[in-house]
Design an enzyme around this catalytic site. Structure first.
Site, short mmCIF file in Angstrom:
data_model
loop_
_atom_site.label_atom_id
_atom_site.label_comp_id
_atom_site.label_asym_id
_atom_site.label_seq_id
_atom_site.Cartn_x
_atom_site.Cartn_y
_atom_site.Cartn_z
N PHE A 15 -44.54 42.30 8.15
CA PHE A 15 -45.33 43.45 7.71
C PHE A 15 -46.02 43.07 6.39
O PHE A 15 -45.39 42.54 5.48
CB PHE A 15 -44.48 44.70 7.55
CG PHE A 15 -45.34 45.91 7.34
CD1 PHE A 15 -45.99 46.50 8.42
CD2 PHE A 15 -45.59 46.40 6.08
CE1 PHE A 15 -46.84 47.59 8.23
CE2 PHE A 15 -46.44 47.48 5.89
CZ PHE A 15 -47.06 48.07 6.97
N ASP B 269 -35.64 44.00 5.67
CA ASP B 269 -36.48 45.20 5.70
C ASP B 269 -36.14 45.95 6.98
O ASP B 269 -36.37 45.45 8.10
CB ASP B 269 -37.97 44.82 5.65
CG ASP B 269 -38.87 46.05 5.59
OD1 ASP B 269 -38.43 47.15 5.97
OD2 ASP B 269 -40.04 45.89 5.19
N TYR C 214 -40.14 57.47 6.40
CA TYR C 214 -41.06 58.33 7.16
C TYR C 214 -41.22 57.96 8.62
O TYR C 214 -42.05 58.54 9.31
CB TYR C 214 -42.42 58.44 6.47
CG TYR C 214 -43.15 57.16 6.13
CD1 TYR C 214 -43.82 56.43 7.10
CD2 TYR C 214 -43.22 56.71 4.82
CE1 TYR C 214 -44.51 55.28 6.77
CE2 TYR C 214 -43.91 55.56 4.47
CZ TYR C 214 -44.56 54.85 5.45
OH TYR C 214 -45.23 53.72 5.12
N LYS C 215 -40.41 57.02 9.10
CA LYS C 215 -40.52 56.66 10.51
C LYS C 215 -39.40 57.39 11.29
O LYS C 215 -39.46 58.60 11.45
CB LYS C 215 -40.46 55.13 10.63
CG LYS C 215 -41.63 54.45 9.89
CD LYS C 215 -41.55 52.94 10.00
CE LYS C 215 -42.63 52.27 9.16
NZ LYS C 215 -43.99 52.51 9.68
N ARG D 185 -49.50 50.22 20.62
CA ARG D 185 -48.08 50.34 20.30
C ARG D 185 -47.60 51.76 20.59
O ARG D 185 -48.26 52.72 20.21
CB ARG D 185 -47.90 49.99 18.82
CG ARG D 185 -46.48 49.92 18.36
CD ARG D 185 -46.41 49.49 16.90
NE ARG D 185 -46.88 50.54 16.00
CZ ARG D 185 -46.59 50.59 14.69
NH1 ARG D 185 -45.87 49.62 14.14
NH2 ARG D 185 -47.04 51.57 13.95
#
Lengths: 419, 419
Positions: free
Chosen positions: A137, A206, A231-232, A378
């Site tokens: 990422f 991560d 927030y996921k 995705r």
């Protein structure tokens, strides 16, 4: 077996089915992007209304230390970072005092790379390499670059199959994302951590695309550090605070560069000199963001209530079901996620040269997945609120959009920034 | 003239009086702590409900780029940092493209000290000193220490009257807080900035206790950098995001160490290498906290609507009136704030050896000021919602608490962490 009857049977047998009612997803939307931004839990709506009207509006400055008598829930603001950390800990195989919520994932990555480099500086000062993989990422890679620019780190990238070979005596820290944001591929945390330790390197994981959806066992893997996103799958709200983990054995020696007042041993003594707080609290920097923290605490509570084992089981079953649906309807669409559901996160990614307009055409139909440059479609499967029939419908929409060429319109090709 | 009649006359003549109705302060509370945490504006309550239910709940991930059609206000999340920066700019004498909202004050201090040191490294590498004053707000001093620990900075402290003498050729950056958090003393920004520039130093101003209450003219003073807090006079909510200013002339050379993905020129290209965004945007790091940003944008809007000149005029008049009330009722209570209202912020601080329990006893009466260690009673005057009669009442409560010894109870002496 991807029939409607089978989807209905699976939904009926789903032990997490009742959590679906805890979210008011908008009419006509199939939301397969909870891996990017989790939806609003009803309990979070209520909690935030209480925080806004009661804790801020009525409690004012007093709410830092005690909430107005009429408010039952919540808890004083000053302990939000520790409370949330303690609630996240069991989801990632950590102890409560090893985890704290604060700042953004990027900022926490900075603190922990710096901390690891500091711990490694004791030797001959040679270990400066932070090893990661290309295509990780971006913010993870960029934060290493920031430290490289300071002369503190040296960035080295090696493909994930070459990581072990790249672990030489110059490597201070191996920093990897557990579940890859684009492909969903999940790395073997225990094996890679052991390999790094064998070469004297520390390891930072991560967990942004892992927490709340896949099994994470930081203690069992002997991980040194970790960060993750609120927030996921934790449904903590847009731009929610992140979290950071430091293994207990490192807490006594932990130093970090963002030495703000909330990480001080006695912030309200207002001394001129910095004395770090004990333990994980020293990772705090500025004043915690109360609105975001409160939403995150509420989101984590639902995840904890469902239980990580049930969430993991359902995540795998959902992704297998969606894969089977897409295979049947679009046998030529290549899936770039790993075949083994135990080797991937709660998402599936497909490659198509027109991924961007296809994604937009699906959004126009109410099927919200996302696009990742240059050619990835995705879909994420939030196990708290997604059902099997939803996935069958979504796959049917996808097949129609691709088969009919519905995506081939100017309105779907026009690009905007996408998160 | 501190009679009730005079207070009522002043309230009636107050051109900002109608803003009081924009805040539902709790019944029975006289809130003199808006310099620590501003109260909830009614428009912010509404805005947050829209953000929660509409933008997050219904809009989901789409709200980053466009809001659901049914939502009129707000604006897409992705531009919140720039929009808020542009709205703050006229309050601090800056241009819109010189200001951005992000992270915490502490984190922004780190970025800008680092940036200044980087700019100064061009010479002979000797300029490493960051000069500040002892007793500055702790987090400012602590952030310098963090950079000192990295070997990048050297912290030097000099009393405010000795600052000019301490400005030698080793000083890379003069970093001061414009209005002192404890005493309310306001520094001469233009004079000190010029003195620093004369010696080749850059200047970073902390505007946390200034913005929204006192005149700030960054451009006129030729300031290089500034930071400020969103949760005090801007009424941005508990733990609101902070802001950062960089003078236009420095934007092209600006580098900062927290190189997260939101500061990238093209964050959604997901490249492995960091390329900074143009201008002030490169100060961004992680994903912006949408709930806090939305509340801050709403708070800044009210401040902007009232206009900084009117706010400054009223702040001065309020503090003069309160000083006169306290002088009359408690002539022996020493005021440690400057006498000249143009030389202080919108607050007054008094010294009393029992400041802590006095503060607690006042809070029990509904008069909320705050305590600052070791012996300061501090009262702030939010010009949007405080009136003259409020101040007369508050001074009467203070006089009664002190005169009767009401503070001398166990319940008021017990300490808790206080912000």
């Amino acid at each position: 077996m991807t029939t409607e009857a089978e989807a209905q049977r699976l939904d009926a047998a789903d032990p997490l089915r009742h959590f679906r009612g805890r979210f008011d997803l908008p009419e006509g939307v199939l939301y397969l992007d909870g891996n990017s931004l989790g939806p609003l839990p009803n309990s979070t709506r209520e909690r935030l209304h209480t925080v806004i009207d009661g804790e801020w509006g009525d409690g004012l400055i007093r709410s830092w230390n005690r909430l107005p008598d009429k408010l039952g829930g919540g808890g004083e603001w000053i302990t939000l970072p520790q409370r949330i950390g303690a609630a996240i800990a069991p989801l990632i195989g950590a102890q409560a005092h090893e985890v704290i919520a604060c700042d953004s994932t990027s900022v926490n990555i900075f603190k922990l790379i710096w901390a690891a480099l500091r711990m490694q500086a004791g030797d001959d000062g040679r270990r400066k390499v932070v090893l990661s993989e290309p295509g990780n990422f971006p913010t993870d890679l960029y934060m290493i670059e920031g430290l490289e620019r300071q002369g503190l780190a040296e960035r080295r990238l090696a493909g994930v199959d070459d990581i072990e070979a790249a672990l030489d005596e110059d490597v201070a820290l191996l920093m990897l994302t557990h579940v890859h944001y684009k492909t969903g591929r999940m790395l073997d945390m225990a094996r890679l951590t052991a390999a790094a330790h064998d070469r004297g390197a520390l390891v930072l994981w991560d967990l942004s695309h892992s927490v709340g959806a896949v099994p994470v066992e930081l203690a069992r893997a002997k991980a040194d550090f970790a960060v993750g996103c609120g927030y996921k799958y934790l449904n903590g709200g847009p731009g929610a605070p992140a979290f950071a983990f430091v293994a207990e054995r490192h807490l006594h020696a932990l130093e970090q560069p963002l030495t703000g007042w909330f990480g001080h041993a006695k912030p309200f003594d207002f001394d001129d000199d910095y004395v770090p707080a004990n333990g994980i609290d020293r990772l705090l920097c500025g004043t915690p963001q109360v609105l975001g923290m409160s939403a995150l605490e509420s989101g984590v509570a639902i995840t904890a209530e469902a239980g990580i084992d049930a969430l993991v089981a359902k995540s795998r079953a959902l992704s297998e079901f969606f894969r089977a649906c897409v295979s049947r309807l679009l046998p030529d669409l290549p899936c770039v996620s790993p075949d083994d559901p135990a080797g991937r996160g709660s998402q599936l990614s497909f490659r198509h040269e027109h991924a961007y307009p296809i994604c937009q055409a699906l959004i126009a139909r109410g099927v919200i997945g996302d696009f990742r440059a240059p050619d990835i479609l995705r879909f994420g499967f939030g196990p708290l609120y997604i059902g099997y029939e939803d996935l069958l419908r979504a796959a049917e929409h996808l097949a129609e959009v691709v088969a009919t060429g519905e995506w081939d319109r100017e309105e779907f090709r026009a690009r905007a920034a996408v998160t």
